[in-house]
Design a protein around this motif. Structure first.
Motif, mmCIF file in Angstrom:
data_model
loop_
_atom_site.group_PDB
_atom_site.id
_atom_site.type_symbol
_atom_site.label_atom_id
_atom_site.label_comp_id
_atom_site.label_asym_id
_atom_site.label_seq_id
_atom_site.Cartn_x
_atom_site.Cartn_y
_atom_site.Cartn_z
ATOM 1 N N PRO A 142 0.763 -1.197 -0.041
ATOM 2 C CA PRO A 142 0.034 -0.008 0.091
ATOM 3 C C PRO A 142 0.831 1.195 -0.044
ATOM 4 O O PRO A 142 0.378 2.224 -0.726
ATOM 5 C CB PRO A 142 -0.871 -0.027 1.217
ATOM 6 C CG PRO A 142 -0.770 -1.836 1.579
ATOM 7 C CD PRO A 142 0.415 -2.024 1.161
ATOM 8 N N TYR A 143 1.952 1.017 0.846
ATOM 9 C CA TYR A 143 2.804 2.598 0.762
ATOM 10 C C TYR A 143 3.312 2.990 -0.705
ATOM 11 O O TYR A 143 3.228 4.009 -1.093
ATOM 12 C CB TYR A 143 3.928 2.190 1.820
ATOM 13 C CG TYR A 143 4.966 3.499 1.955
ATOM 14 C CD1 TYR A 143 4.605 4.606 2.275
ATOM 15 C CD2 TYR A 143 6.014 3.352 0.845
ATOM 16 C CE1 TYR A 143 5.653 5.506 2.461
ATOM 17 C CE2 TYR A 143 6.962 4.477 1.044
ATOM 18 C CZ TYR A 143 6.831 5.693 1.527
ATOM 19 O OH TYR A 143 7.605 6.669 1.607
ATOM 20 N N LEU B 182 8.945 9.046 -9.964
ATOM 21 C CA LEU B 182 8.602 7.547 -9.713
ATOM 22 C C LEU B 182 9.507 6.942 -8.518
ATOM 23 O O LEU B 182 9.093 5.911 -7.883
ATOM 24 C CB LEU B 182 8.655 6.771 -10.952
ATOM 25 C CG LEU B 182 7.633 7.256 -11.962
ATOM 26 C CD1 LEU B 182 7.919 6.476 -13.510
ATOM 27 C CD2 LEU B 182 6.146 6.642 -11.435
ATOM 28 N N LEU B 183 10.617 7.163 -8.689
ATOM 29 C CA LEU B 183 11.761 6.431 -7.715
ATOM 30 C C LEU B 183 11.586 6.752 -6.217
ATOM 31 O O LEU B 183 12.176 6.236 -5.402
ATOM 32 C CB LEU B 183 13.056 6.382 -8.242
ATOM 33 C CG LEU B 183 13.252 5.884 -9.567
ATOM 34 C CD1 LEU B 183 14.788 6.027 -10.073
ATOM 35 C CD2 LEU B 183 12.993 4.409 -9.568
ATOM 36 N N TYR B 184 10.896 7.985 -6.033
ATOM 37 C CA TYR B 184 11.072 8.813 -4.426
ATOM 38 C C TYR B 184 10.454 7.843 -3.507
ATOM 39 O O TYR B 184 11.051 7.546 -2.706
ATOM 40 C CB TYR B 184 10.441 9.965 -4.674
ATOM 41 C CG TYR B 184 10.226 10.530 -3.234
ATOM 42 C CD1 TYR B 184 11.384 11.285 -2.623
ATOM 43 C CD2 TYR B 184 9.194 10.599 -2.600
ATOM 44 C CE1 TYR B 184 11.303 11.584 -1.187
ATOM 45 C CE2 TYR B 184 8.785 10.813 -1.044
ATOM 46 C CZ TYR B 184 10.141 11.836 -0.650
ATOM 47 O OH TYR B 184 10.096 12.106 0.592
ATOM 48 N N GLY B 185 9.318 7.043 -3.753
ATOM 49 C CA GLY B 185 8.686 6.220 -2.891
ATOM 50 C C GLY B 185 9.541 4.919 -2.510
ATOM 51 O O GLY B 185 9.492 4.544 -1.295
ATOM 52 N N LEU B 186 10.006 4.264 -3.746
ATOM 53 C CA LEU B 186 10.850 3.271 -3.592
ATOM 54 C C LEU B 186 11.986 3.283 -2.840
ATOM 55 O O LEU B 186 12.463 2.646 -2.201
ATOM 56 C CB LEU B 186 11.104 2.781 -5.038
ATOM 57 C CG LEU B 186 11.892 1.337 -5.055
ATOM 58 C CD1 LEU B 186 11.165 0.197 -4.332
ATOM 59 C CD2 LEU B 186 12.354 1.101 -6.673
ATOM 60 N N GLY B 187 12.855 4.591 -2.953
ATOM 61 C CA GLY B 187 13.922 4.855 -2.197
ATOM 62 C C GLY B 187 13.778 5.136 -0.802
ATOM 63 O O GLY B 187 14.474 4.410 -0.107
ATOM 64 N N LYS B 188 12.584 5.868 -0.500
ATOM 65 C CA LYS B 188 12.194 5.956 0.895
ATOM 66 C C LYS B 188 11.871 4.739 1.698
ATOM 67 O O LYS B 188 12.483 4.472 2.803
ATOM 68 C CB LYS B 188 11.150 7.067 1.033
ATOM 69 C CG LYS B 188 10.878 7.303 2.423
ATOM 70 C CD LYS B 188 9.845 8.782 2.245
ATOM 71 C CE LYS B 188 9.694 9.153 3.458
ATOM 72 N NZ LYS B 188 8.963 10.452 3.660
ATOM 73 N N LEU C 244 16.191 -0.906 5.272
ATOM 74 C CA LEU C 244 17.729 -1.213 5.375
ATOM 75 C C LEU C 244 18.228 -0.764 6.658
ATOM 76 O O LEU C 244 19.198 -1.005 7.199
ATOM 77 C CB LEU C 244 18.511 -0.832 4.330
ATOM 78 C CG LEU C 244 18.037 -1.452 3.039
ATOM 79 C CD1 LEU C 244 18.929 -0.876 1.925
ATOM 80 C CD2 LEU C 244 18.536 -2.985 3.067
ATOM 81 N N GLN C 245 17.551 0.206 7.274
ATOM 82 C CA GLN C 245 17.945 1.213 8.457
ATOM 83 C C GLN C 245 18.042 0.198 9.668
ATOM 84 O O GLN C 245 19.198 0.233 10.524
ATOM 85 C CB GLN C 245 17.011 2.187 8.919
ATOM 86 C CG GLN C 245 17.426 3.667 7.990
ATOM 87 C CD GLN C 245 18.617 4.025 8.122
ATOM 88 O OE1 GLN C 245 19.225 4.280 9.151
ATOM 89 N NE2 GLN C 245 19.326 4.536 6.897
#
Length: 122
Positions: A2-3, A41-47, A53-54
């Motif tokens: 969903p995110y 498009l890549l912003y949500g995936l990167g976040k 990973l944190q």
């Protein structure tokens, strides 16, 4: 997920943009390339990937939360024999282009699937 779907639904301009900032403290002036991905498009995936990973990164024995934490660690070594220690640094601009991406992705996938540090991470 969903995110990821919600972030994709908010995308109005799917492209990332490049621009340059002047490094005016250099002589002659140089530029630093900046990539703006916020809203792309890549912003949500990167976040999302960063959030995943944190928890793993924080478990690594070499993890430092900031340069202040590094300075504190070094200050706490007062009286230690520094001649038997090494500090390695790297220039990100020079380091990343030399990484073989196929090999890197293989090693990262192997680490994520086999390391005990990655257990119980959502």
């Amino acid at each position: 997920m969903p995110y990821l779907q919600r972030t994709l639904d908010r995308v109005t301009d799917s492209y990332a943009y490049f621009y340059a900032l002047a490094k005016i403290h250099k002589s002659p002036w140089k530029t630093r390339p900046i990539v703006l991905v916020s809203g792309s498009l890549l912003y949500g995936l990167g976040k999302w990937l960063d959030q995943q990973l944190q928890p793993i990164i924080r478990k690594l024995p070499t993890y430092l939360s900031s340069s202040f934490a590094l300075k504190t660690d070094i200050d706490n070594m007062a009286g230690t024999e520094f001649s038997c220690m090494s500090l390695f640094t790297g220039d990100v601009v020079a380091m990343y282009p030399s990484i073989n991406l196929e090999d890197a992705f293989t090693r990262i996938a192997e680490f994520l699937s086999t390391s005990s540090l990655c257990e119980n991470v959502d």
